[in-house]
Every structure is written in C-alpha cells, then in structure tokens.
Design a protein around this motif. Structure first.
Motif, PDB file in Angstrom:
ATOM      1  N   LEU A   1     -38.078  -8.686 -15.633  1.00 43.80           N
ATOM      2  CA  LEU A   1     -37.336  -8.936 -14.286  1.00 43.80           C
ATOM      3  C   LEU A   1     -37.356  -7.101 -14.271  1.00 43.80           C
ATOM      4  CD1 LEU A   1     -36.063  -8.591 -11.465  1.00 43.80           C
ATOM      5  CD2 LEU A   1     -34.036  -9.356 -11.508  1.00 43.80           C
ATOM      6  N   ARG A   2     -36.834  -6.554 -15.475  1.00 43.62           N
ATOM      7  CA  ARG A   2     -36.857  -4.974 -15.883  1.00 43.62           C
ATOM      8  C   ARG A   2     -38.276  -4.126 -15.888  1.00 43.62           C
ATOM      9  NH1 ARG A   2     -31.313  -4.415 -19.396  1.00 43.62           N
ATOM     10  NH2 ARG A   2     -29.698  -4.128 -17.264  1.00 43.62           N
ATOM     11  N   VAL A   3     -39.280  -4.823 -16.275  1.00 39.35           N
ATOM     12  CA  VAL A   3     -40.609  -4.340 -15.355  1.00 39.35           C
ATOM     13  C   VAL A   3     -41.107  -3.789 -14.688  1.00 39.35           C
ATOM     14  CG1 VAL A   3     -42.763  -4.810 -15.938  1.00 39.35           C
ATOM     15  CG2 VAL A   3     -41.654  -5.791 -17.813  1.00 39.35           C
ATOM     16  N   ASP A   4     -40.110  -4.323 -13.200  1.00 39.72           N
ATOM     17  CA  ASP A   4     -40.905  -4.129 -12.240  1.00 39.72           C
ATOM     18  C   ASP A   4     -39.548  -3.900 -11.540  1.00 39.72           C
ATOM     19  OD1 ASP A   4     -43.265  -5.428 -11.988  1.00 39.72           O
ATOM     20  OD2 ASP A   4     -42.128  -7.206 -11.532  1.00 39.72           O
ATOM     21  N   ARG A   5     -37.624  -3.121 -12.042  1.00 37.79           N
ATOM     22  CA  ARG A   5     -37.151  -2.877 -11.124  1.00 37.79           C
ATOM     23  C   ARG A   5     -35.990  -2.826 -12.599  1.00 37.79           C
ATOM     24  NH1 ARG A   5     -36.196  -4.581  -6.251  1.00 37.79           N
ATOM     25  NH2 ARG A   5     -37.827  -6.181  -5.282  1.00 37.79           N
ATOM     26  N   PRO A   6     -36.565  -1.214 -13.295  1.00 35.46           N
ATOM     27  CA  PRO A   6     -35.579  -0.914 -14.363  1.00 35.46           C
ATOM     28  C   PRO A   6     -34.459  -0.296 -14.220  1.00 35.46           C
ATOM     29  CG  PRO A   6     -37.819   0.471 -13.692  1.00 35.46           C
ATOM     30  CD  PRO A   6     -37.772  -0.874 -13.266  1.00 35.46           C
ATOM     31  N   SER A   7     -33.739  -0.622 -13.148  1.00 35.77           N
ATOM     32  CA  SER A   7     -32.523  -0.286 -12.619  1.00 35.77           C
ATOM     33  C   SER A   7     -31.689  -1.159 -12.603  1.00 35.77           C
ATOM     34  CB  SER A   7     -32.443   0.888 -11.317  1.00 35.77           C
ATOM     35  OG  SER A   7     -33.088   0.809 -10.265  1.00 35.77           O
ATOM     36  N   VAL A   8     -32.230  -2.205 -12.231  1.00 34.57           N
ATOM     37  CA  VAL A   8     -31.275  -3.865 -12.386  1.00 34.57           C
ATOM     38  C   VAL A   8     -30.477  -4.019 -13.318  1.00 34.57           C
ATOM     39  CG1 VAL A   8     -32.687  -5.451 -13.010  1.00 34.57           C
ATOM     40  CG2 VAL A   8     -31.872  -6.107 -11.181  1.00 34.57           C
ATOM     41  N   LYS A   9     -28.864  -4.006 -13.088  1.00 33.18           N
ATOM     42  CA  LYS A   9     -28.155  -4.944 -13.646  1.00 33.18           C
ATOM     43  C   LYS A   9     -28.161  -6.060 -13.959  1.00 33.18           C
ATOM     44  CE  LYS A   9     -26.377  -0.161 -14.199  1.00 33.18           C
ATOM     45  NZ  LYS A   9     -26.756   0.816 -15.372  1.00 33.18           N
ATOM     46  N   THR A  10     -27.835  -6.994 -14.935  1.00 30.31           N
ATOM     47  CA  THR A  10     -27.679  -8.138 -15.464  1.00 30.31           C
ATOM     48  C   THR A  10     -26.489  -8.239 -16.111  1.00 30.31           C
ATOM     49  OG1 THR A  10     -30.131  -7.783 -16.126  1.00 30.31           O
ATOM     50  CG2 THR A  10     -28.888  -9.899 -16.584  1.00 30.31           C
ATOM     51  N   LEU A  11     -26.310  -9.394 -15.117  1.00 29.43           N
ATOM     52  CA  LEU A  11     -24.971  -9.780 -15.933  1.00 29.43           C
ATOM     53  C   LEU A  11     -25.464 -12.153 -16.471  1.00 29.43           C
ATOM     54  CD1 LEU A  11     -21.491 -10.482 -16.221  1.00 29.43           C
ATOM     55  CD2 LEU A  11     -21.393 -10.749 -14.085  1.00 29.43           C
ATOM     56  N   LEU A  12     -24.996 -11.546 -17.346  1.00 27.11           N
ATOM     57  CA  LEU A  12     -24.997 -13.021 -18.245  1.00 27.11           C
ATOM     58  C   LEU A  12     -24.176 -13.989 -17.995  1.00 27.11           C
ATOM     59  CD1 LEU A  12     -28.197 -14.314 -20.208  1.00 27.11           C
ATOM     60  CD2 LEU A  12     -26.909 -13.939 -21.654  1.00 27.11           C
ATOM     61  N   MET A  13     -24.433 -15.323 -17.545  1.00 27.43           N
ATOM     62  CA  MET A  13     -23.530 -16.310 -18.166  1.00 27.43           C
ATOM     63  C   MET A  13     -23.423 -17.480 -18.914  1.00 27.43           C
ATOM     64  SD  MET A  13     -23.351 -17.540 -13.982  1.00 27.43           S
ATOM     65  CE  MET A  13     -25.181 -17.790 -13.695  1.00 27.43           C
ATOM     66  N   THR A  14     -22.731 -17.934 -19.683  1.00 26.14           N
ATOM     67  CA  THR A  14     -23.294 -18.217 -20.501  1.00 26.14           C
ATOM     68  C   THR A  14     -21.929 -19.014 -21.675  1.00 26.14           C
ATOM     69  OG1 THR A  14     -23.889 -18.027 -22.997  1.00 26.14           O
ATOM     70  CG2 THR A  14     -22.768 -16.732 -22.640  1.00 26.14           C
ATOM     71  N   GLY A  15     -22.432 -20.657 -21.434  1.00 24.20           N
ATOM     72  CA  GLY A  15     -21.366 -21.762 -22.163  1.00 24.20           C
ATOM     73  C   GLY A  15     -21.030 -21.280 -23.810  1.00 24.20           C
ATOM     74  N   PHE A  16     -22.210 -20.663 -24.133  1.00 23.67           N
ATOM     75  CA  PHE A  16     -21.990 -20.245 -26.188  1.00 23.67           C
ATOM     76  C   PHE A  16     -21.376 -19.425 -26.221  1.00 23.67           C
ATOM     77  CE2 PHE A  16     -26.079 -22.312 -24.251  1.00 23.67           C
ATOM     78  CZ  PHE A  16     -26.346 -23.893 -25.410  1.00 23.67           C
ATOM     79  N   GLY A  17     -20.681 -18.228 -25.562  1.00 23.54           N
ATOM     80  CA  GLY A  17     -19.917 -17.609 -26.341  1.00 23.54           C
ATOM     81  C   GLY A  17     -20.337 -16.344 -25.995  1.00 23.54           C
ATOM     82  N   PRO A  18     -19.891 -15.395 -27.359  1.00 27.60           N
ATOM     83  CA  PRO A  18     -20.596 -14.178 -27.452  1.00 27.60           C
ATOM     84  C   PRO A  18     -22.210 -13.995 -27.335  1.00 27.60           C
ATOM     85  CG  PRO A  18     -19.086 -13.705 -27.694  1.00 27.60           C
ATOM     86  CD  PRO A  18     -18.849 -15.294 -28.464  1.00 27.60           C
ATOM     87  N   LEU A  19     -23.125 -13.791 -27.375  1.00 25.78           N
ATOM     88  CA  LEU A  19     -24.788 -14.127 -28.180  1.00 25.78           C
ATOM     89  C   LEU A  19     -24.870 -12.639 -28.836  1.00 25.78           C
ATOM     90  CD1 LEU A  19     -26.508 -15.455 -24.678  1.00 25.78           C
ATOM     91  CD2 LEU A  19     -25.637 -16.589 -26.902  1.00 25.78           C
ATOM     92  N   ILE A  20     -24.538 -12.990 -29.833  1.00 36.02           N
ATOM     93  CA  ILE A  20     -24.463 -11.403 -30.532  1.00 36.02           C
ATOM     94  C   ILE A  20     -26.044 -10.502 -31.018  1.00 36.02           C
ATOM     95  CG2 ILE A  20     -22.325 -11.431 -31.852  1.00 36.02           C
ATOM     96  CD1 ILE A  20     -23.389 -12.482 -33.810  1.00 36.02           C
ATOM     97  N   ASP A  21     -26.567 -11.639 -30.694  1.00 37.96           N
ATOM     98  CA  ASP A  21     -28.549 -10.869 -30.956  1.00 37.96           C
ATOM     99  C   ASP A  21     -28.795 -11.461 -29.866  1.00 37.96           C
ATOM    100  OD1 ASP A  21     -28.247 -13.935 -30.566  1.00 37.96           O
ATOM    101  OD2 ASP A  21     -29.408 -14.575 -31.875  1.00 37.96           O
TER     102      ASP A  21
END
Length: 118
Positions: A66-86
């Motif tokens: 998505l950021r290829v076409d919309r570089p300013s878009v913010k992203t909030l990632l929902m996860t049930g796996f805890g912090p995704l450090i990688d």
C-alpha cells in the motif's frame, strides 16, 4: 473526514473495529488483496488497520504494498501473537495486541491520525 481502511479475514472482527471508530470514514476488506484493490479506488486513505495473519498476503505485506502508492498512509497492525519484533519497521507504525478494548483501539488510532471529527 479522515479515512480508515480495515483489512481482516475475520468478518466479525472487521465489523467490530469499524463500529468502534465513529467519526471516521471506514472502508472494510476481508483479505489483503481486496484491501489493495479497494485502496486504489479511495480518494483518501489516512490509516490502514490490518490483521497480521491473513491468507495470501499478511498485514505486513499489505502495508508494504500500500505504501508504494500511498507513502504517507499510517499502519496499525492487529496481532494475536504479541510483539512482532522482526517486522519491517518501515511498513508499520504501531501494533495492537488482540484481544483489545475499543478504547485502546480508539487511542491507538488517535495517536496515529488524530481524533475523529465531531
């Protein structure tokens, strides 16, 4: 009005997230491919809220593409796996652990794109 694109393969969760964010314009997608197709039709997209684990494209992949076409878009990632450090730090701006309270979601969204219009 600020626009949010929500992508999650769990239709119930997508609806819950949308209802928790009054005052924002919302578009929902039920997988990453659909989210990218819909994003091309949106005149504005301020925030992508996406599940991490989805079939075909995961949330990180959706955010990166998505950021290829919309570089300013913010992203909030929902996860049930805890912090995704990688995770690719350039692809996502914040994470929220599932399950979450609607107040925590609204706070995370406001931190990324500001409060909804009253």
């Amino acid at each position: 009005m600020k626009h949010i694109l929500i992508a999650d393969d769990n239709i119930g969760l997508t609806a819950l997230v949308a209802r928790a964010l009054p005052g924002y314009e919302i578009t929902t997608a039920h997988n990453g491919v659909e989210a990218l197709v819909l994003a091309k039709t949106l005149p504005q997209c301020d925030l992508l809220i996406t599940d991490y684990l989805m079939p075909v494209l995961n949330g990180e992949q959706v955010a990166t593409r998505l950021r290829v076409d919309r570089p300013s878009v913010k992203t909030l990632l929902m996860t049930g796996f805890g912090p995704l450090i990688d995770m690719d730090a350039a692809a996502t701006d914040a994470q929220i652990a599932k399950p979450f309270h609607p107040t925590a979601l609204r706070h995370a969204v406001a931190n990324l794109i500001g409060l909804a219009e009253s």
